[in-house]
Design a protein around this motif. Structure first.
Motif, PDB file in Angstrom:
ATOM      1  N   ALA A  98      53.367  46.746  33.274  1.00 41.75           N
ATOM      2  CA  ALA A  98      54.427  47.752  33.169  1.00 41.75           C
ATOM      3  C   ALA A  98      54.567  48.530  34.476  1.00 41.75           C
ATOM      4  CB  ALA A  98      54.117  48.705  32.016  1.00 41.75           C
ATOM      5  N   ARG A  99      53.434  48.818  35.123  1.00 38.31           N
ATOM      6  CA  ARG A  99      53.507  49.528  36.405  1.00 38.31           C
ATOM      7  C   ARG A  99      54.187  48.652  37.460  1.00 38.31           C
ATOM      8  NH1 ARG A  99      47.931  51.811  38.513  1.00 38.31           N
ATOM      9  NH2 ARG A  99      48.183  52.902  36.512  1.00 38.31           N
TER      10      ARG A  99
ATOM     11  N   ALA B  20      45.388  45.569  26.781  1.00 39.08           N
ATOM     12  CA  ALA B  20      45.998  46.862  27.088  1.00 39.08           C
ATOM     13  C   ALA B  20      46.083  47.093  28.590  1.00 39.08           C
ATOM     14  CB  ALA B  20      45.193  47.982  26.424  1.00 39.08           C
ATOM     15  N   LEU B  21      44.997  46.765  29.321  1.00 38.12           N
ATOM     16  CA  LEU B  21      45.029  46.936  30.769  1.00 38.12           C
ATOM     17  C   LEU B  21      46.065  46.018  31.408  1.00 38.12           C
ATOM     18  CD1 LEU B  21      43.820  48.191  33.322  1.00 38.12           C
ATOM     19  CD2 LEU B  21      42.161  46.302  33.349  1.00 38.12           C
ATOM     20  N   HIS B  22      46.121  44.770  30.943  1.00 42.03           N
ATOM     21  CA  HIS B  22      47.092  43.837  31.513  1.00 42.03           C
ATOM     22  C   HIS B  22      48.520  44.330  31.278  1.00 42.03           C
ATOM     23  CE1 HIS B  22      48.553  39.955  32.931  1.00 42.03           C
ATOM     24  NE2 HIS B  22      49.395  39.953  31.901  1.00 42.03           N
ATOM     25  N   ASN B  23      48.798  44.790  30.094  1.00 40.80           N
ATOM     26  CA  ASN B  23      50.144  45.297  29.802  1.00 40.80           C
ATOM     27  C   ASN B  23      50.461  46.542  30.628  1.00 40.80           C
ATOM     28  OD1 ASN B  23      50.568  43.252  27.944  1.00 40.80           O
ATOM     29  ND2 ASN B  23      49.799  44.471  26.215  1.00 40.80           N
ATOM     30  N   GLN B  24      49.452  47.412  30.802  1.00 39.54           N
ATOM     31  CA  GLN B  24      49.678  48.623  31.596  1.00 39.54           C
ATOM     32  C   GLN B  24      49.958  48.278  33.052  1.00 39.54           C
ATOM     33  OE1 GLN B  24      46.479  51.401  31.384  1.00 39.54           O
ATOM     34  NE2 GLN B  24      47.513  52.977  32.601  1.00 39.54           N
ATOM     35  N   LEU B  25      49.146  47.382  33.619  1.00 38.88           N
ATOM     36  CA  LEU B  25      49.384  46.971  35.007  1.00 38.88           C
ATOM     37  C   LEU B  25      50.714  46.258  35.151  1.00 38.88           C
ATOM     38  CD1 LEU B  25      45.816  45.687  35.991  1.00 38.88           C
ATOM     39  CD2 LEU B  25      46.874  47.883  36.570  1.00 38.88           C
TER      40      LEU B  25
ATOM     41  N   THR C 251      42.609  42.157  35.738  1.00 40.19           N
ATOM     42  CA  THR C 251      42.390  41.785  34.334  1.00 40.19           C
ATOM     43  C   THR C 251      41.163  40.884  34.186  1.00 40.19           C
ATOM     44  OG1 THR C 251      44.775  41.937  33.963  1.00 40.19           O
ATOM     45  CG2 THR C 251      43.466  40.778  32.309  1.00 40.19           C
TER      46      THR C 251
END
Length: 540
Positions: free
Chosen positions: A85-86, A78-83, A218
């Protein structure tokens, strides 16, 4: 050499094939080689059984590891996808600014001739894209046409413009111009997130941001999750061990009580079972087990008490009956002897009948005496505890046996000094006499019977013990009879019995008397070798 196509080529080929299939025997090999020694296969060892406590801890550890792995993977993803996406949003914003800088976005109200007057490629090249505000350190920008990079640059650590390696140019040129962020691998620079868009004049521009910060963040989260998971696993195992140990305390009580019961002599005597297992809550599994175990102990205790009462009645009956039968048997024998003393001449058949009456009354008296002795020993009556010289006792018993059975070869082996034990001399004499009578009765004439008396201080023997061994080279004891040999009224089969008349109580008396003297008796037998071994505690 024979070549193909010549007349002898086919015959030579057949001979060669025959020799390959059946090679000629080596004349020097006279003897066949011995077979290689086979290595014995190692016995398969079964793994040690897992205890319930260990299995519960393994299950707890597996659950903690599984939950930690799922939570960690989901959190890291989730963190990797959020970063990511940012970073993609930053790329899109950079693309919009680059498009405005290069004149890609025009007002639709402009005339076509005005659009053609726009210069498609700025004279600064890729630097114009890198000068756009908000570009991070390590950003790469490139202008390309026909899948070839025209100019490209990058932002250094201190914000200066640098030239990337030439090897990254083909990778930048391969980015599709559909304004969709993609991940590319630049060999010397690492992973980048890149986006490309077309512009006027057949050019396209590429903007790429490094993924180093995203990957580092990550990885840091993954390491943090792993450390926290390991700490949680250690805490769960420690706490789980305490909880499981406390939860299994009632089961340990059941095990201890069962062990105490298994060590009790339940075969005979009045047995007092241990107290019941305390049960905390009957609704739990361990509580139901403890309740069932207590109920079983109650049934066993009542059964043992009933058995003991029954055995006491039987022993009392045997003792009373034996005691009461001694008087009439003595009267029968006395009247028979008195009749023989009659002054008149008696017919031969009457004399024969009187002789049989005397013989059977004597046999019946011996049987009653044996039953009375066993009943007294069963009741635990104390024997005499006097010093007994086993050396003289064994020698005298062998002398009596030699007179009773001169057809046997009797031998005695005793130490030079006296061997003394503490006990009842008459009962120990009966033990040796019964063993000799057993050897005399159940072996044919010519059998060698050896009686040994020794101090059992050798290897494998308990110190402070005396051993009496009665060995013969007779036909041996049947294997099916050895388990019941010392029971009452046990009789040998026809192949071992030479003549009838045995009551079947001799060896039972031997075992009872020896155990009353805190000793043991054992038998080892095979065709041609039979040994009865009696171990007794020696006098200090």
């Amino acid at each position: 050499m024979t070549h193909p196509g010549t007349p002898g080529y086919a015959a030579a080929a057949r001979r060669a094939a025959t020799e390959r299939a059946h090679p000629p025997a080596d004349p020097t090999a006279d003897q066949p080689e011995p077979p290689a020694a086979t290595v014995p296969a190692r016995p398969h060892r079964r793994p040690a059984p897992q205890t319930l406590r260990r299995r519960l801890l393994v299950v707890i550890a597996a659950l903690v590891v599984l939950v930690s792995a799922i939570v960690g993977l989901v959190s890291v993803a989730a963190l990797h996808n959020q970063l990511l996406a940012r970073l993609d949003a930053q790329l899109v914003q950079a693309t919009d600014r680059a498009a405005r800088t290069l004149g890609d976005e025009r007002d639709e109200r402009e005339e076509p001739d005005e659009r053609e007057d726009r210069v498609p490629l700025p004279p600064e090249g890729a630097e114009a894209l890198l000068r756009i505000p908000g570009q991070p350190v390590g950003a790469i920008a490139a202008l390309a046409t026909d899948r070839a990079v025209v100019t490209f640059g990058a932002i250094g650590e201190e914000g200066e413009f640098i030239d990337p390696p030439q090897a990254v140019a083909p990778v930048l040129a391969s980015v599709p111009t559909d304004r969709t962020p993609v991940t590319i691998e630049l060999d010397e620079l690492g992973e980048y997130r890149a986006i490309a868009a077309p512009t006027d004049g057949g050019y396209s521009f590429v903007v790429a941001f490094p993924l180093a910060d995203v990957n580092a963040t990550t990885a840091q989260l993954a390491i943090t999750v792993a450390v926290v998971a390991l700490a949680g696993l250690a805490a769960a195992l420690a706490l789980g061990a305490v909880i499981v140990r406390r939860a299994l305390v009632p089961l340990d009580r059941v095990t201890e009580t069962a062990t105490l019961v298994s060590e009790l002599p339940l075969a005979r005597g009045d047995v007092e079972l241990p107290e019941e297992v305390p049960v905390d809550d009957e609704r739990t599994e361990v509580g139901r087990l403890g309740t069932a175990f207590n109920r079983m102990l109650g049934h066993v205790s009542s059964s043992l008490s009933a058995r003991e009462r029954s055995e006491r009645k039987v022993r009392r009956f045997v003792a009373d009956a034996s005691h009461e039968l001694r008087t009439p048997l003595a009267s029968i024998r006395g009247y028979a002897e008195l009749t023989r003393l009659h002054g008149g001449e008696l017919p031969p058949d009457v004399l024969h009948a009187l002789g049989r009456i005397e013989a059977e009354s004597l046999r019946m008296t011996d049987l009653v005496e044996d039953l009375l002795l066993l009943a007294r020993l069963d009741e635990g009556r104390e024997l005499r505890h006097d010093p007994v010289d086993l050396t003289r006792l064994v020698v005298d018993a062998v002398g009596d046996a030699q007179v009773a059975a001169p057809g046997h070869d009797w031998r005695v082996e005793v130490p030079d000094d006296a061997v003394t034990v503490e006990g009842d001399a008459s009962r120990l004499t009966q033990v040796v006499a019964n063993l000799l009578a057993n050897a005399r009765t159940h072996t044919p004439d010519g059998t060698e019977v050896v009686v040994r008396l020794e101090r059992a201080d050798g290897v494998g023997a308990q110190p402070g013990r005396v051993r009496i061994t009665v060995a013969d080279d007779g036909p041996g004891i049947d294997e099916g009879l050895r388990t019941t040999l010392f029971e009452r009224f046990a009789r040998g089969d026809a192949s071992r019995s030479r003549r009838a008349g045995s009551t079947g109580l001799g060896l039972a008396i031997v075992k009872a008397v020896v155990e009353a003297h805190r000793g043991t008796v054992d038998v080892r037998s095979e065709p041609g070798a039979t040994e009865f071994v009696v171990d007794l505690p020696a006098t200090a």
